[in-house]
Write a protein that holds these residues in place. Structure first.
Motif, PDB file in Angstrom:
ATOM      1  N   MET A 146     -10.049 -11.614 -15.172  1.00  0.00           N
ATOM      2  CA  MET A 146      -8.849 -11.791 -14.364  1.00  0.00           C
ATOM      3  C   MET A 146      -7.681 -11.108 -15.052  1.00  0.00           C
ATOM      4  N   THR A 147      -6.609 -10.918 -14.303  1.00  0.00           N
ATOM      5  CA  THR A 147      -5.394 -10.350 -14.870  1.00  0.00           C
ATOM      6  C   THR A 147      -4.217 -11.250 -14.522  1.00  0.00           C
ATOM      7  N   VAL A 148      -3.222 -11.221 -15.392  1.00  0.00           N
ATOM      8  CA  VAL A 148      -2.001 -12.012 -15.187  1.00  0.00           C
ATOM      9  C   VAL A 148      -0.841 -11.040 -15.058  1.00  0.00           C
ATOM     10  N   THR A 149      -0.111 -11.118 -13.960  1.00  0.00           N
ATOM     11  CA  THR A 149       1.049 -10.274 -13.716  1.00  0.00           C
ATOM     12  C   THR A 149       2.174 -11.139 -13.166  1.00  0.00           C
ATOM     13  N   LYS A 150       3.291 -10.497 -12.885  1.00  0.00           N
ATOM     14  CA  LYS A 150       4.426 -11.210 -12.292  1.00  0.00           C
ATOM     15  C   LYS A 150       5.055 -10.317 -11.247  1.00  0.00           C
ATOM     16  N   ALA A 151       5.312 -10.878 -10.072  1.00  0.00           N
ATOM     17  CA  ALA A 151       5.851 -10.092  -8.970  1.00  0.00           C
ATOM     18  C   ALA A 151       7.230  -9.565  -9.318  1.00  0.00           C
ATOM     19  N   ARG A 152       7.476  -8.314  -8.957  1.00  0.00           N
ATOM     20  CA  ARG A 152       8.789  -7.720  -9.182  1.00  0.00           C
ATOM     21  C   ARG A 152       9.763  -8.235  -8.115  1.00  0.00           C
ATOM     22  N   PRO A 153      10.909  -8.757  -8.517  1.00  0.00           N
ATOM     23  CA  PRO A 153      11.859  -9.283  -7.517  1.00  0.00           C
ATOM     24  C   PRO A 153      12.459  -8.156  -6.692  1.00  0.00           C
TER      25      PRO A 153
ATOM     26  N   THR B  79       1.194 -14.354 -11.500  1.00  0.00           N
ATOM     27  CA  THR B  79       0.161 -14.156 -10.487  1.00  0.00           C
ATOM     28  C   THR B  79      -1.145 -13.864 -11.195  1.00  0.00           C
ATOM     29  N   VAL B  80      -2.146 -14.684 -10.962  1.00  0.00           N
ATOM     30  CA  VAL B  80      -3.458 -14.505 -11.591  1.00  0.00           C
ATOM     31  C   VAL B  80      -4.407 -13.955 -10.538  1.00  0.00           C
ATOM     32  N   THR B  81      -5.000 -12.823 -10.843  1.00  0.00           N
ATOM     33  CA  THR B  81      -5.897 -12.136  -9.908  1.00  0.00           C
ATOM     34  C   THR B  81      -7.293 -12.070 -10.493  1.00  0.00           C
ATOM     35  N   THR B  82      -8.274 -12.559  -9.744  1.00  0.00           N
ATOM     36  CA  THR B  82      -9.666 -12.522 -10.181  1.00  0.00           C
ATOM     37  C   THR B  82     -10.434 -11.474  -9.383  1.00  0.00           C
ATOM     38  N   SER B  83     -11.687 -11.263  -9.783  1.00  0.00           N
ATOM     39  CA  SER B  83     -12.513 -10.293  -9.065  1.00  0.00           C
ATOM     40  C   SER B  83     -12.738 -10.734  -7.619  1.00  0.00           C
ATOM     41  N   ALA B  84     -12.801 -12.035  -7.389  1.00  0.00           N
ATOM     42  CA  ALA B  84     -12.967 -12.534  -6.023  1.00  0.00           C
ATOM     43  C   ALA B  84     -11.748 -12.184  -5.170  1.00  0.00           C
ATOM     44  N   ASP B  85     -10.555 -12.274  -5.770  1.00  0.00           N
ATOM     45  CA  ASP B  85      -9.340 -11.899  -5.049  1.00  0.00           C
ATOM     46  C   ASP B  85      -9.367 -10.418  -4.701  1.00  0.00           C
ATOM     47  N   LEU B  86      -9.824  -9.605  -5.649  1.00  0.00           N
ATOM     48  CA  LEU B  86      -9.871  -8.170  -5.425  1.00  0.00           C
ATOM     49  C   LEU B  86     -10.906  -7.813  -4.370  1.00  0.00           C
ATOM     50  N   ALA B  87     -12.004  -8.549  -4.368  1.00  0.00           N
ATOM     51  CA  ALA B  87     -13.047  -8.277  -3.373  1.00  0.00           C
ATOM     52  C   ALA B  87     -12.500  -8.454  -1.959  1.00  0.00           C
ATOM     53  N   ASP B  88     -11.555  -9.388  -1.801  1.00  0.00           N
ATOM     54  CA  ASP B  88     -10.971  -9.619  -0.479  1.00  0.00           C
ATOM     55  C   ASP B  88     -10.094  -8.452  -0.033  1.00  0.00           C
TER      56      ASP B  88
END
Length: 486
Positions: free
Chosen positions: A59-66, A302-311
């Motif tokens: 997974m990756t951890v990011t933060k949305a740009r305002p 924002t935590v993104t996993t492979s399942a999120d990416l698959a969608d």
């Protein structure tokens, strides 16, 4: 005695045996084909997700740009001296962070300390826009009219001999080049942006080069810009020595230049900041639990996993995968059930035509269980024969799919909030909002498990047909044979 009689009866009814076997074979072949194509779809999706993630990344951890506020739009701005001498080449680099809002480097330690996390690495995604070229001064010329002038012309009035000055020549010619840069934690290269690439020329970073002016280039970028190991790359006036050329495992990787993280932070004026944190879970089966823990304990991320990416994967690959997973499997089940029923009905019909035979055998002393065993034995042999034919047909179909290798497209959309910004192949820095299209060649691998499943289905089909035919045969009485003779 059982084997001899079994062989003789099967040889005597070759046509019926072949019909039953072919019915089972078609159902089994379809099951093998659907399973192998589904496995190929999973492999294709794995390639797509691998291009988005580093090896070992869960997974990756990011933060949305305002949203931008005020008059500043954040667009690149370049200032040049237009009064410079004619032909003087001017160059300017604009370095901007990409992949969402920057995160403090200290968050990497906090993420790594979460329960269920075995490793976490920070990376910084940059986009460099380089503009270089030169201005050429024009020359001002005035034109004089021909013929004798009048008094008005002599006084400089309209129609005079001297025209307005005109600028001839001059202009500007500038080239704009944009490329992506990833700041890599050189002490943990097995996780992060560079993990999906293999060094094909030169070498990778050493653990001691945390702030060294060295760079690793992608093979495509090096070829396009004629860069080689030992050469230099200049970014914003800083020269970096090229120490290696990396070939990505995925042809869709969009990172062009890899630098030590501290150097990237200096270029992007982002000291102690990262844009993406790559996370490896201790247990791949507990990824959702780890994701929930990170989101709960580190707010705003924002935590993104492979399942999120698959969608986010769409295109013909997604469509074909859905068909194989739903329509294909249900179709194979329906055909298989139909094949079992046809085999059972044909076996039962064959038993009905053997009234005299089974009635006579019972009159000679055969118990019902022996008659049932005879019918079941014949049906199991039919099932095994059908299984062999079905496996052959299924392998042929799978080989044909692999040989043709139909091309499927996969469109990688943004996961939102910065998503996989900066991740290998995830659209690259500055490309998160743009869909990236990949082309995947479909294969149809057949596993040993699939073959074992086919053999099991063949035996099951024979047993089902034998059970129905055996039940019918066991109900026959010797008197039935006498009536058929009469």
């Amino acid at each position: 005695m059982f084997g001899i009689y079994l062989k003789r009866e099967l040889s005597r009814r070759k046509k019926a045996t072949l019909v039953i076997a072919m019915g089972l074979a078609l159902g089994i072949a379809l099951v093998i084909t659907v399973n192998s194509v589904s496995a190929g779809m999973q492999q294709a999706q794995g390639k797509v997700l691998k291009s988005l993630y580093g090896l070992g990344t869960d997974m990756t951890v990011t933060k949305a740009r305002p949203a931008s506020t005020g008059s500043s739009s954040g667009r690149p701005k370049f200032d040049f001296d237009a009064k410079s001498d004619s032909g003087t080449t001017q160059s300017s680099d604009r370095v901007m962070t990409q992949g969402g809002q920057s995160l403090k480097s200290s968050l990497v330690t906090r993420v790594a300390a979460q329960k269920g996390v075995s490793g976490a690495v920070g990376a910084l995604s940059l986009n460099v826009t380089k503009v270089d070229g030169s201005f050429t001064r024009g020359t001002a010329k005035s034109s004089t009219s021909s013929g004798s002038g009048s008094s008005g012309a002599q006084q400089g009035g309209p129609g005079g001999g001297s025209g307005q000055p005109q600028v001839q020549g001059g202009g500007a010619s500038f080239d704009v080049n944009s490329y992506s840069v990833a700041g890599v934690d050189v002490t943990h290269q097995d996780l992060g942006p560079l993990a999906t690439s293999k060094i094909t020329t030169g070498r990778t970073f050493t653990a001691a080069q945390t702030d060294a002016k060295v760079a690793v280039l992608s093979a495509s970028y090096a070829k396009e810009n004629k860069k080689t190991v030992g050469g230099t790359l200049t970014i914003s006036g800083t020269k970096y020595t090229v120490i290696g050329i990396a070939t990505p495992d995925s042809s869709e990787s969009t990172t062009d230049v890899y630098l030590p993280l501290k150097q990237a932070q200096t270029l992007g004026d982002a000291k102690d900041e990262v844009t993406t944190i790559y996370v490896e879970a201790a247990d791949s089966k507990r990824i959702d639990t780890v994701k929930a823990a990170i989101q709960k304990n580190i707010s705003g991320t924002t935590v993104t996993t492979s399942a999120d990416l698959a969608d986010t994967v769409s295109g013909s690959l997604s469509t074909a995968s859905d068909l194989a997973a739903s329509v294909g499997k249900w179709l194979s089940v329906a055909v298989l059930v139909a094949a079992f029923l046809v085999a059972a009905l044909l076996t039962s019909s064959a038993v009905s035509r053997r009234v005299r035979e089974f009635g006579t055998l019972k009159a000679l002393g055969w118990p019902s269980r022996r008659v049932t065993r005879q019918v079941v034995g014949e049906s199991v042999v039919n099932g095994l024969l059908g299984g062999a034919l079905g496996i052959a047909l299924g392998l042929g179909a799978a080989y044909a799919v692999t040989a043709i290798s139909p091309k499927l497209t996969a469109e990688l959309g943004s996961t939102g909030g910065g998503g996989m910004g900066g991740g290998p192949g995830g659209g690259g820095p500055g490309r998160q909002a743009v869909k990236n299209t990949m082309e995947i060649a479909l294969s149809a691998p057949v596993s040993v498990t699939t073959i074992a499943l086919a053999a099991g289905l063949a035996i099951a089909g024979g047993l089902v047909a034998g059970a129905m035919g055996g039940w019918r045969a066991s109900r026959m009485r010797p008197a039935d044979a006498l009536r058929s003779v009469a």
